[in-house]
Write a protein that holds these residues in place. Structure first.
Motif, short mmCIF file in Angstrom:
data_model
loop_
_atom_site.label_atom_id
_atom_site.label_comp_id
_atom_site.label_asym_id
_atom_site.label_seq_id
_atom_site.Cartn_x
_atom_site.Cartn_y
_atom_site.Cartn_z
N THR A 196 0.83 -1.21 0.00
CA THR A 196 0.00 0.00 0.00
C THR A 196 0.86 1.26 0.00
O THR A 196 0.49 2.27 -0.60
CB THR A 196 -0.93 0.02 1.23
OG1 THR A 196 -0.14 0.04 2.44
CG2 THR A 196 -1.83 -1.20 1.26
N HIS A 197 2.02 1.19 0.64
CA HIS A 197 2.91 2.35 0.67
C HIS A 197 3.53 2.59 -0.71
O HIS A 197 3.82 3.73 -1.08
CB HIS A 197 4.01 2.16 1.70
CG HIS A 197 3.54 2.30 3.12
ND1 HIS A 197 2.68 1.40 3.72
CD2 HIS A 197 3.78 3.25 4.04
CE1 HIS A 197 2.43 1.78 4.96
NE2 HIS A 197 3.08 2.91 5.19
N ALA A 198 3.74 1.52 -1.48
CA ALA A 198 4.29 1.67 -2.83
C ALA A 198 3.33 2.45 -3.72
O ALA A 198 3.77 3.18 -4.62
CB ALA A 198 4.58 0.30 -3.44
N CYS A 199 2.03 2.33 -3.46
CA CYS A 199 1.05 3.07 -4.26
C CYS A 199 1.13 4.58 -4.00
O CYS A 199 0.65 5.38 -4.80
CB CYS A 199 -0.36 2.57 -3.94
SG CYS A 199 -0.64 0.86 -4.44
N ALA A 200 1.72 4.97 -2.87
CA ALA A 200 1.84 6.39 -2.53
C ALA A 200 3.26 6.91 -2.72
O ALA A 200 3.46 8.04 -3.16
CB ALA A 200 1.40 6.63 -1.09
N LEU A 201 4.26 6.09 -2.40
CA LEU A 201 5.65 6.54 -2.40
C LEU A 201 6.48 5.93 -3.52
O LEU A 201 7.65 6.25 -3.65
CB LEU A 201 6.29 6.21 -1.05
CG LEU A 201 5.58 6.80 0.18
CD1 LEU A 201 6.20 6.25 1.46
CD2 LEU A 201 5.67 8.32 0.17
N SER A 202 5.92 5.02 -4.28
CA SER A 202 6.54 4.35 -5.42
C SER A 202 7.59 3.32 -5.02
O SER A 202 7.32 2.13 -5.03
CB SER A 202 7.13 5.35 -6.40
OG SER A 202 7.58 4.68 -7.56
N ASP A 203 8.80 3.75 -4.63
CA ASP A 203 9.88 2.82 -4.31
C ASP A 203 10.03 2.70 -2.79
O ASP A 203 10.47 3.64 -2.13
CB ASP A 203 11.21 3.29 -4.91
CG ASP A 203 11.15 3.39 -6.42
OD1 ASP A 203 10.10 3.05 -7.00
OD2 ASP A 203 12.14 3.83 -7.03
N VAL A 204 9.66 1.56 -2.26
CA VAL A 204 9.70 1.37 -0.81
C VAL A 204 10.24 -0.02 -0.49
O VAL A 204 10.31 -0.90 -1.36
CB VAL A 204 8.29 1.52 -0.18
CG1 VAL A 204 7.74 2.93 -0.38
CG2 VAL A 204 7.32 0.49 -0.77
N TYR A 205 10.63 -0.21 0.76
CA TYR A 205 11.04 -1.54 1.20
C TYR A 205 10.83 -1.64 2.71
O TYR A 205 10.81 -0.64 3.41
CB TYR A 205 12.49 -1.85 0.84
CG TYR A 205 13.53 -1.12 1.66
CD1 TYR A 205 14.23 -1.77 2.67
CD2 TYR A 205 13.81 0.23 1.43
CE1 TYR A 205 15.20 -1.10 3.42
CE2 TYR A 205 14.77 0.89 2.18
CZ TYR A 205 15.46 0.23 3.17
OH TYR A 205 16.41 0.89 3.92
N THR A 206 10.66 -2.86 3.16
CA THR A 206 10.61 -3.12 4.60
C THR A 206 11.70 -4.12 4.93
O THR A 206 12.01 -5.02 4.13
CB THR A 206 9.23 -3.65 5.04
OG1 THR A 206 9.25 -3.85 6.46
CG2 THR A 206 8.88 -4.95 4.36
N PHE A 207 12.31 -3.95 6.07
CA PHE A 207 13.40 -4.83 6.50
C PHE A 207 13.28 -4.97 8.01
O PHE A 207 13.64 -4.08 8.76
CB PHE A 207 14.74 -4.20 6.10
CG PHE A 207 15.95 -5.00 6.54
CD1 PHE A 207 15.93 -6.38 6.55
CD2 PHE A 207 17.11 -4.35 6.93
CE1 PHE A 207 17.04 -7.11 6.96
CE2 PHE A 207 18.23 -5.06 7.32
CZ PHE A 207 18.19 -6.44 7.33
N GLY A 208 12.72 -6.09 8.44
CA GLY A 208 12.50 -6.26 9.87
C GLY A 208 12.18 -7.70 10.22
O GLY A 208 12.14 -8.58 9.36
N PRO A 209 11.95 -7.94 11.50
CA PRO A 209 11.69 -9.31 11.96
C PRO A 209 10.33 -9.83 11.54
O PRO A 209 9.35 -9.08 11.50
CB PRO A 209 11.79 -9.18 13.49
CG PRO A 209 11.44 -7.76 13.76
CD PRO A 209 11.94 -6.97 12.60
#
Length: 206
Positions: free
Chosen positions: A163-176
């Motif tokens: 959903t964040h990619a639809c607003a910010l285009s290039d995103v990533y998550t890196f977590g547990p």
């Protein structure tokens, strides 16, 4: 000062003639910052100190979690993990990605294929099974829980980061992420960190 003591040493780093090491410190001044009182009668010494000058098993190191970062295997793993994490963030940052922190506690089962760890306040340390709220059909009544519904530790942040990619285009998550699959092997971890990039308007060539 005892095995495991904390020292401050001043001197010059020089080439070492000793086998198994390339450098050593030619010490000119040394200060004991913290002694280890590990003798039988409470005196200075390392006899009762949990970590001996030998290699310990991972099972043993789990029993002394506050000391295990002092072992070579854990200190090396932490340094490697730090370098890898820094490299991951640098890689995405240099390419204009935005790092998104996705929830660790969620009501969504992102992949729907594995078991999840349930997060609840209805199981106090000294509670009884009979005290767990139930519905009229005998099921657990999660409306009485902290979040008023069944919630679990996340198995993936992908749904949120899409959903964040639809607003910010290039995103990533890196977590547990957490998987409650009852398979105790090196390939099935209960907790691991996962990198999940999402980019709007990419095709297979991109």
């Amino acid at each position: 000062c005892g095995s495991g003591a904390s020292l401050s040493a001043r001197g010059v780093v020089v080439s070492s003639p000793a086998k198994g090491q390339t450098i050593e410190i030619d010490v000119t001044e040394i200060e004991v910052l913290g002694q280890v009182l590990g003798g039988e009668n409470g005196e200075v010494g390392g006899k009762l100190y949990p970590m001996a000058k030998k290699q310990h098993s991972l099972e043993f190191l789990r029993e002394i979690a506050h000391l295990r970062p002092r072992s070579k295997v854990f200190s090396s793993a932490l340094r490697v993990r730090h370098a890898m994490s820094f490299a991951v963030h640098s890689f995405f940052n240099e390419r204009g990605f935005v790092y998104v922190h996705t929830p660790l506690i969620t009501a969504a089962d992102c992949e729907g294929a594995g078991e999840q760890f349930v997060v609840t306040t209805m199981l106090p340390e000294h509670g009884k099974v009979s005290d767990i709220p139930k519905t009229s059909t005998g099921l657990i009544d999660f409306t009485k829980d902290f979040f008023s519904r069944r919630c679990c530790l996340t198995v993936s942040g992908q749904l949120n980061v899409e959903t964040h990619a639809c607003a910010l285009s290039d995103v990533y998550t890196f977590g547990p992420t957490f998987r409650a699959e009852n398979s105790h092997t090196s390939r099935h971890l209960a907790e691991f960190w996962m990198i999940e990039p999402e980019v709007a308007f990419f095709d297979i060539n991109d």
